[in-house]
Motif scaffolding. Structure first.
Motif, PDB file in Angstrom:
ATOM      1  N   GLU A   1      -7.341  -2.827  -9.456  1.00  0.00           N
ATOM      2  CA  GLU A   1      -7.058  -1.397  -9.663  1.00  0.00           C
ATOM      3  C   GLU A   1      -6.845  -1.032 -11.119  1.00  0.00           C
ATOM      4  O   GLU A   1      -7.241   0.057 -11.554  1.00  0.00           O
TER       5      GLU A   1
ATOM      6  N   GLY B   1     -14.146  -2.417  -1.110  1.00  0.00           N
ATOM      7  CA  GLY B   1     -14.080  -0.963  -1.185  1.00  0.00           C
ATOM      8  C   GLY B   1     -12.637  -0.519  -1.306  1.00  0.00           C
ATOM      9  O   GLY B   1     -11.987  -0.731  -2.321  1.00  0.00           O
ATOM     10  N   GLY B   2     -12.061   0.074  -0.249  1.00  0.00           N
ATOM     11  CA  GLY B   2     -10.680   0.534  -0.268  1.00  0.00           C
ATOM     12  C   GLY B   2      -9.726  -0.508   0.280  1.00  0.00           C
ATOM     13  O   GLY B   2     -10.126  -1.576   0.744  1.00  0.00           O
ATOM     14  N   ALA B   3      -8.426  -0.177   0.225  1.00  0.00           N
ATOM     15  CA  ALA B   3      -7.347  -1.044   0.740  1.00  0.00           C
ATOM     16  C   ALA B   3      -7.521  -2.479   0.260  1.00  0.00           C
ATOM     17  O   ALA B   3      -7.516  -3.430   1.042  1.00  0.00           O
ATOM     18  N   ARG B   4      -7.646  -2.634  -1.067  1.00  0.00           N
ATOM     19  CA  ARG B   4      -7.936  -3.954  -1.627  1.00  0.00           C
ATOM     20  C   ARG B   4      -6.812  -4.962  -1.377  1.00  0.00           C
ATOM     21  O   ARG B   4      -7.054  -6.154  -1.241  1.00  0.00           O
TER      22      ARG B   4
ATOM     23  N   GLN C   1      -0.038   5.063   0.173  1.00  0.00           N
ATOM     24  CA  GLN C   1      -0.472   5.511   1.486  1.00  0.00           C
ATOM     25  C   GLN C   1       0.733   5.547   2.425  1.00  0.00           C
ATOM     26  O   GLN C   1       1.639   4.722   2.294  1.00  0.00           O
TER      27      GLN C   1
ATOM     28  N   ASN D   1      -7.472  -0.585   8.556  1.00  0.00           N
ATOM     29  CA  ASN D   1      -7.951  -1.243   7.338  1.00  0.00           C
ATOM     30  C   ASN D   1      -8.316  -2.700   7.601  1.00  0.00           C
ATOM     31  O   ASN D   1      -9.354  -3.184   7.145  1.00  0.00           O
TER      32      ASN D   1
ATOM     33  N   HIS E   1      -3.057   3.377 -11.428  1.00  0.00           N
ATOM     34  CA  HIS E   1      -4.104   3.831 -10.521  1.00  0.00           C
ATOM     35  C   HIS E   1      -3.756   3.603  -9.057  1.00  0.00           C
ATOM     36  O   HIS E   1      -4.568   3.879  -8.173  1.00  0.00           O
TER      37      HIS E   1
ATOM     38  N   ARG F   1     -11.618  -2.786   9.493  1.00  0.00           N
ATOM     39  CA  ARG F   1     -12.786  -2.518   8.644  1.00  0.00           C
ATOM     40  C   ARG F   1     -13.142  -3.739   7.801  1.00  0.00           C
ATOM     41  O   ARG F   1     -14.317  -4.057   7.624  1.00  0.00           O
ATOM     42  N   HIS F   2     -12.125  -4.409   7.280  1.00  0.00           N
ATOM     43  CA  HIS F   2     -12.401  -5.600   6.466  1.00  0.00           C
ATOM     44  C   HIS F   2     -13.003  -6.722   7.312  1.00  0.00           C
ATOM     45  O   HIS F   2     -13.926  -7.413   6.863  1.00  0.00           O
TER      46      HIS F   2
ATOM     47  N   GLU G   1       0.833  -1.206   0.000  1.00  0.00           N
ATOM     48  CA  GLU G   1       0.000   0.000   0.000  1.00  0.00           C
ATOM     49  C   GLU G   1       0.866   1.254   0.000  1.00  0.00           C
ATOM     50  O   GLU G   1       0.409   2.326  -0.386  1.00  0.00           O
TER      51      GLU G   1
END
Length: 389
Positions: A129, A334-337, A198, A208, A194, A211-212, A74
Motif C-alpha cells: 500500500e 487486487g483488494g484486501a491485500r 473497512q 474477501n 494509503h 474471492r482470494h 483492515e
C-alpha cells in the motif's frame, strides 16, 4: 492524494529499516527453538519428533492467528496491530525462559505464535500500500532479508547461549534482543497514508477470503508456500539431530553456526526482487526451486563440506522463491491485500507445522535419506505448480 514511499528517500530508508527490524524480531522469536530441539528433547524427556512441537505449535498458532489479525487490520490499521503484536510476543518469549514443564512451554509457544501473527501479513500489506510500485520489489526483498537475518541470529545466538548457560539463557537472550528491535520498529515506521479502513463485518471478511480463494493464481501461490516452508523447516529441524550424531558429533554451537547460510538468504531475497523486473517472476521462481532441489541432493552425501554447501544452496533458493511469491500475492490479489497475505502466510506456516512434524516421523522411523527423498518430492511438485503461474 498522499505520496508513496519512493526508493532513495528519507522515508524509504526509515520504513525499510523499521520493517527489517520487525522481520528480525518476529523470526528470531519464532525460530530460536530450532537449534535447541536436541537439548529440549533431553531436558524434558521427549522424542525427537515430539521436541519439534516446540516450533510446530508456534507456527500453527501463527497460521491461525494470521486470518484474524489480517482481518482486524483492515479496520484497525496496520501499524497499531503490528506494534501490539511485537511487544506481546517479546513478553511471552521472556516467559518461555522461566518454565520447567513441557506442556506449559508448548502453551506459551502457541500463544507466542498467535501474537506474532500480527506482523507478517500486515507488513506485506503495508509494503503493497505505501511503497511506490517501482520500489515495491526491492522493499519486499529487504523485508524478507530482515526475516532471514532474524532467523539466522535467532538460531546462531541460541546455539552459543545454550552452550554458555543452557536453553533458558538462550530463549531469554533472544527475547531481550527482539524487544530492542521492536522498539526501533515503533520509532522508525512511518504511519500509513494509503490505508482505508473497512467496517469490521464478518460477511465482508468472508467475502474477501472467498474471492482470494477463487483466484486460481493465488491458490497456486498458497500451495507453493505450504510446500516451500514445510520443506525448509523440516530440513533445518532435523539437520541438528543428524549432525549431532555419529559420525559428525557436532556441538550445539557448531550446529548453530550452520545457520550462517541464512546470510545468503538475505542476499538472494534482494537479488530475486531485482531479477523479477528483468527476467519475469515465473522464471526466477522456477530457478529458485531448482536451487533448492540441488541443495537437497548435495545433503545426501555424508561429508560435512558438501552438506554445508547443500544447505547454502537450499537456503539461497528458498528465500529467493519466498520473496518472488510474496510479491506476486500483492500483485494478483487486487483488494484486501492483508487478507490475501494472511492466507498465503497461513498456508506457509501450516506447511511448517504439518511437514515439520510429519518429516520428524520419517526421520525417526526411516532416517536421513528417506527424509531428503520426501523433501525432493515436495519440491518437484512445487515446480509443476509454479510452471502454471
Amino acid at each position: 492524494m498522499a505520496e508513496f514511499i519512493v526508493l532513495g528517500s528519507r522515508e524509504y530508508r526509515r520504513a525499510t529499516l523499521a520493517l527489517f527490524c520487525g522481520g528480525f524480531a518476529t523470526f528470531a522469536l519464532l525460530y530460536c527453538v530450532q537449534p535447541l530441539l536436541p537439548q529440549l528433547a533431553e531436558f524434558f524427556g521427549v522424542s525427537s519428533a515430539s521436541s519439534s512441537l516446540a516450533l510446530s505449535v508456534t507456527t500453527f498458532g501463527l497460521a491461525g492467528g494470521l486470518l484474524l489479525s489480517g482481518a482486524l487490520s483492515e479496520s484497525w490499521g496496520r501499524k497499531p496491530v503490528m506494534v501490539t503484536a511485537l511487544l506481546l510476543a517479546c513478553s511471552l518469549g521472556l516467559a518461555t525462559a522461566l518454565v520447567r514443564d513441557w506442556h506449559l512451554l508448548l502453551v506459551l509457544r502457541t500463544l507466542l505464535g498467535l501474537a506474532l501473527s500480527g506482523l507478517p501479513a500486515l507488513a506485506m500489506a503495508y509494503i503493497g500500500e505505501e511503497f511506490d510500485p517501482a520500489s515495491l520489489p526491492v522493499a519486499m526483498g529487504l523485508y524478507i532479508g530482515g526475516t532471514a537475518l532474524g532467523g539466522l541470529l535467532g538460531r546462531l545466538l541460541t546455539g552459543v547461549l545454550s552452550d554458555l548457560g543452557g536453553w533458558t539463557l538462550a530463549l531469554g537472550g533472544i527475547a531481550a534482543l527482539g524487544l530492542l528491535a521492536s522498539v526501533l520498529f515503533v520509532w522508525l515506521l512511518p504511519p500509513s497514508r494509503h490505508f482505508v479502513a473497512q467496517p469490521l463485518s464478518l460477511r465482508g471478511l468472508l467475502g474477501n477470503f472467498g474471492r482470494h480463494l477463487a483466484n486460481a493464481d493465488l491458490r497456486v501461490l498458497f500451495f507453493l508456500s505450504f510446500l516451500l516452508m514445510g520443506s525448509f523447516v523440516a530440513l533445518f529441524n532435523y539437520i541438528g539431530f543428524y549432525l549431532s550424531s555419529e559420525p559428525f558429533s557436532l556441538s550445539g554451537t557448531l550446529i548453530g553456526f550452520l545457520f550462517l547460510v541464512y546470510l545468503l538468504g538475505i542476499w538472494s531475497s534482494n537479488a530475486a526482487g531485482k531479477l523479477v523486473s528483468a527476467r519475469g517472476a515465473r522464471t526466477v521462481l522456477l530457478a529458485a526451486l531448482v536451487m533448492m532441489l540441488a541443495g537437497i541432493l548435495l545433503c545426501l552425501v555424508p561429508w560435512l563440506p558438501l552438506i554445508v554447501g547443500g544447505l547454502a544452496l537450499f537456503t539461497t533458493g528458498f528465500f529467493a522463491a519466498h520473496a518472488v511469491a510474496s510479491g506476486l500475492v500483492g500483485q494478483r490479489a487486487g483488494g484486501a491485500r492483508a487478507q490475501a497475505s494472511a492466507l498465503y502466510l497461513c498456508a506457509y506456516y501450516l506447511g511448517s507445522s504439518v511437514l515439520g512434524y510429519v518429516m520428524g516421523w520419517v526421520w525417526q522411523h526411516w532416517g536421513w535419506v528417506p527424509l531428503l527423498g520426501c523433501l525432493a518430492a515436495a519440491l518437484l511438485l512445487a515446480m509443476v505448480r509454479a510452471w502454471r503461474l
